[in-house]
Write a protein that holds these residues in place. Sequence first.
Motif, PDB file in Angstrom:
ATOM      1  N   ALA A   3       0.837  -1.199   0.000  1.00  0.00           N
ATOM      2  CA  ALA A   3       0.000   0.000   0.000  1.00  0.00           C
ATOM      3  C   ALA A   3       0.871   1.248   0.000  1.00  0.00           C
ATOM      4  N   SER A   4       0.437   2.263  -0.725  1.00  0.00           N
ATOM      5  CA  SER A   4       1.190   3.519  -0.754  1.00  0.00           C
ATOM      6  C   SER A   4       1.044   4.214   0.596  1.00  0.00           C
ATOM      7  N   PRO A   5       2.103   4.900   1.053  1.00  0.00           N
ATOM      8  CA  PRO A   5       2.029   5.559   2.364  1.00  0.00           C
ATOM      9  C   PRO A   5       0.978   6.657   2.374  1.00  0.00           C
ATOM     10  N   ALA A   6       0.329   6.825   3.533  1.00  0.00           N
ATOM     11  CA  ALA A   6      -0.691   7.872   3.665  1.00  0.00           C
ATOM     12  C   ALA A   6      -0.037   9.241   3.567  1.00  0.00           C
ATOM     13  N   ARG A   7      -0.749  10.184   2.923  1.00  0.00           N
ATOM     14  CA  ARG A   7      -0.225  11.540   2.812  1.00  0.00           C
ATOM     15  C   ARG A   7      -0.307  12.230   4.168  1.00  0.00           C
ATOM     16  N   PRO A   8       0.695  13.016   4.507  1.00  0.00           N
ATOM     17  CA  PRO A   8       0.633  13.745   5.781  1.00  0.00           C
ATOM     18  C   PRO A   8      -0.455  14.801   5.729  1.00  0.00           C
ATOM     19  N   PRO A   9      -0.921  15.255   6.901  1.00  0.00           N
ATOM     20  CA  PRO A   9      -1.922  16.328   6.914  1.00  0.00           C
ATOM     21  C   PRO A   9      -1.342  17.610   6.318  1.00  0.00           C
ATOM     22  N   ALA A  10      -2.233  18.479   5.838  1.00  0.00           N
ATOM     23  CA  ALA A  10      -1.776  19.757   5.286  1.00  0.00           C
ATOM     24  C   ALA A  10      -1.033  20.565   6.341  1.00  0.00           C
ATOM     25  N   GLY A  58       4.996  32.175  10.481  1.00  0.00           N
ATOM     26  CA  GLY A  58       6.347  32.672  10.691  1.00  0.00           C
ATOM     27  C   GLY A  58       6.440  34.088  11.208  1.00  0.00           C
ATOM     28  N   VAL A  59       5.308  34.723  11.474  1.00  0.00           N
ATOM     29  CA  VAL A  59       5.329  36.076  12.038  1.00  0.00           C
ATOM     30  C   VAL A  59       5.901  36.034  13.455  1.00  0.00           C
ATOM     31  N   LEU A  60       5.570  34.986  14.193  1.00  0.00           N
ATOM     32  CA  LEU A  60       6.102  34.749  15.528  1.00  0.00           C
ATOM     33  C   LEU A  60       6.791  33.381  15.559  1.00  0.00           C
ATOM     34  N   THR A  61       7.723  33.223  16.486  1.00  0.00           N
ATOM     35  CA  THR A  61       8.407  31.940  16.686  1.00  0.00           C
ATOM     36  C   THR A  61       7.929  31.340  17.999  1.00  0.00           C
ATOM     37  N   PRO A  62       7.488  30.080  18.010  1.00  0.00           N
ATOM     38  CA  PRO A  62       7.010  29.487  19.266  1.00  0.00           C
ATOM     39  C   PRO A  62       8.140  29.299  20.269  1.00  0.00           C
ATOM     40  N   ASP A  63       7.785  29.311  21.553  1.00  0.00           N
ATOM     41  CA  ASP A  63       8.763  29.006  22.594  1.00  0.00           C
ATOM     42  C   ASP A  63       9.104  27.522  22.571  1.00  0.00           C
ATOM     43  N   SER A  64       8.129  26.710  22.215  1.00  0.00           N
ATOM     44  CA  SER A  64       8.365  25.264  22.078  1.00  0.00           C
ATOM     45  C   SER A  64       7.250  24.679  21.220  1.00  0.00           C
ATOM     46  N   GLY A  65       7.465  23.440  20.783  1.00  0.00           N
ATOM     47  CA  GLY A  65       6.479  22.770  19.943  1.00  0.00           C
ATOM     48  C   GLY A  65       6.907  22.747  18.486  1.00  0.00           C
ATOM     49  N   THR A  66       6.147  22.023  17.666  1.00  0.00           N
ATOM     50  CA  THR A  66       6.494  21.872  16.252  1.00  0.00           C
ATOM     51  C   THR A  66       5.311  22.251  15.357  1.00  0.00           C
ATOM     52  N   ILE A  67       5.657  22.679  14.148  1.00  0.00           N
ATOM     53  CA  ILE A  67       4.674  22.982  13.107  1.00  0.00           C
ATOM     54  C   ILE A  67       5.177  22.312  11.834  1.00  0.00           C
ATOM     55  N   ARG A  68       4.310  21.516  11.208  1.00  0.00           N
ATOM     56  CA  ARG A  68       4.695  20.850   9.961  1.00  0.00           C
ATOM     57  C   ARG A  68       3.673  21.147   8.878  1.00  0.00           C
ATOM     58  N   LEU A  69       4.166  21.489   7.711  1.00  0.00           N
ATOM     59  CA  LEU A  69       3.342  21.682   6.526  1.00  0.00           C
ATOM     60  C   LEU A  69       3.589  20.511   5.589  1.00  0.00           C
ATOM     61  N   GLN A  70       2.555  19.694   5.405  1.00  0.00           N
ATOM     62  CA  GLN A  70       2.669  18.482   4.597  1.00  0.00           C
ATOM     63  C   GLN A  70       3.887  17.664   5.011  1.00  0.00           C
ATOM     64  N   GLY A  71       4.073  17.571   6.320  1.00  0.00           N
ATOM     65  CA  GLY A  71       5.142  16.749   6.878  1.00  0.00           C
ATOM     66  C   GLY A  71       6.471  17.435   7.055  1.00  0.00           C
ATOM     67  N   GLU A  81       9.383  32.742   3.556  1.00  0.00           N
ATOM     68  CA  GLU A  81       9.742  31.345   3.296  1.00  0.00           C
ATOM     69  C   GLU A  81       8.536  30.437   3.513  1.00  0.00           C
ATOM     70  N   VAL A  82       7.727  30.744   4.524  1.00  0.00           N
ATOM     71  CA  VAL A  82       6.508  29.965   4.752  1.00  0.00           C
ATOM     72  C   VAL A  82       5.537  30.181   3.592  1.00  0.00           C
ATOM     73  N   ALA A  83       5.450  31.418   3.111  1.00  0.00           N
ATOM     74  CA  ALA A  83       4.592  31.701   1.951  1.00  0.00           C
ATOM     75  C   ALA A  83       5.073  30.915   0.733  1.00  0.00           C
ATOM     76  N   ALA A  84       6.395  30.864   0.531  1.00  0.00           N
ATOM     77  CA  ALA A  84       6.947  30.124  -0.601  1.00  0.00           C
ATOM     78  C   ALA A  84       6.679  28.624  -0.480  1.00  0.00           C
ATOM     79  N   ALA A  85       6.468  28.157   0.771  1.00  0.00           N
ATOM     80  CA  ALA A  85       6.151  26.743   0.987  1.00  0.00           C
ATOM     81  C   ALA A  85       4.689  26.429   0.708  1.00  0.00           C
ATOM     82  N   GLY A  86       3.881  27.470   0.369  1.00  0.00           N
ATOM     83  CA  GLY A  86       2.511  27.225  -0.046  1.00  0.00           C
ATOM     84  C   GLY A  86       1.438  27.702   0.904  1.00  0.00           C
ATOM     85  N   VAL A  87       1.779  28.631   1.812  1.00  0.00           N
ATOM     86  CA  VAL A  87       0.807  29.125   2.785  1.00  0.00           C
ATOM     87  C   VAL A  87       0.435  30.569   2.452  1.00  0.00           C
TER      88      VAL A  87
END
Length: 259
Positions: A3-10, A58-71, A81-87
């Motif tokens: 089976a093909s791997p599931a696509r990550p969330p947006a 990217g307007v603010l940087t978190p103190d902790s935690g992660t953010i992923r765009l399509q993985g 740079e975030v805009a160039a990534a498709g946001v």
Amino acid sequence: MTASPARPPALAVDHLVKTFGGITAVDGASFTVPEGSVTGLIGPNGAGKSTLFDLVTGVLTPDSGTIRLQGEPVVGRAPHEVAAAGVGRTFQTPKIFAGMSVADNLAFAATGQTGESALNALFRAGTVADEERALDERVAETLDFLDLAPLADEYARGLSGGQRKLLELGRVLMLDPSLLMLDEPAAGVNPALTDRLLERVRALNDEGRTVVLIEHDVDLVMRECDHVVVMHNGSTLATGPPEEIQANDRVIDAYLGGV
């Protein structure tokens, strides 16, 4: 057959924290936005919704935690740079150039034009001319899509509040984003223009774009969204389809009340 791997969330937000002095605006928020969904982000004033948008874009940087765009992790990237990534992101108060025409507002939002360099304009005139024709076509198509074509040559300062929100959406679309983040798109907009804006958002979603919108009109969210995230005191209170959110006792007690 494998089976093909599931696509990550947006979008995947995991244990995000952001403090300002002694105030915690976002306190461990975690949720995912399914690819191709229209997701509503709701919660009372001060729940951390707009701050979360600032963190994702990217307007603010978190103190902790992660953010992923399509993985792919994006914490630490600059807004462009975030805009160039498709946001693409809109704001509660539309950010437009009031002293420019409606059409020029859209053209100015486009990036990567060869003619932006004086040397290219001199030595690659043919390429520049081709790009300008293509840009003019994109501007015209976007104006038609937003029903703003009759106002193309008008100064943006003369637009109504709802028309300004449509124009800001058009400026975002010039970047061709895969993820649209709309901050209170219907706030202060008359019902006719709200319907028009929502029709355009649905059309963009039908094209395959993922949409996340902050909205205080809970009825609108439950009607228009297929996935809902509820924030409360900076944390994620609940996530799920609208019917589950409306039946969630914690959400009812904290926010929905009689809705």
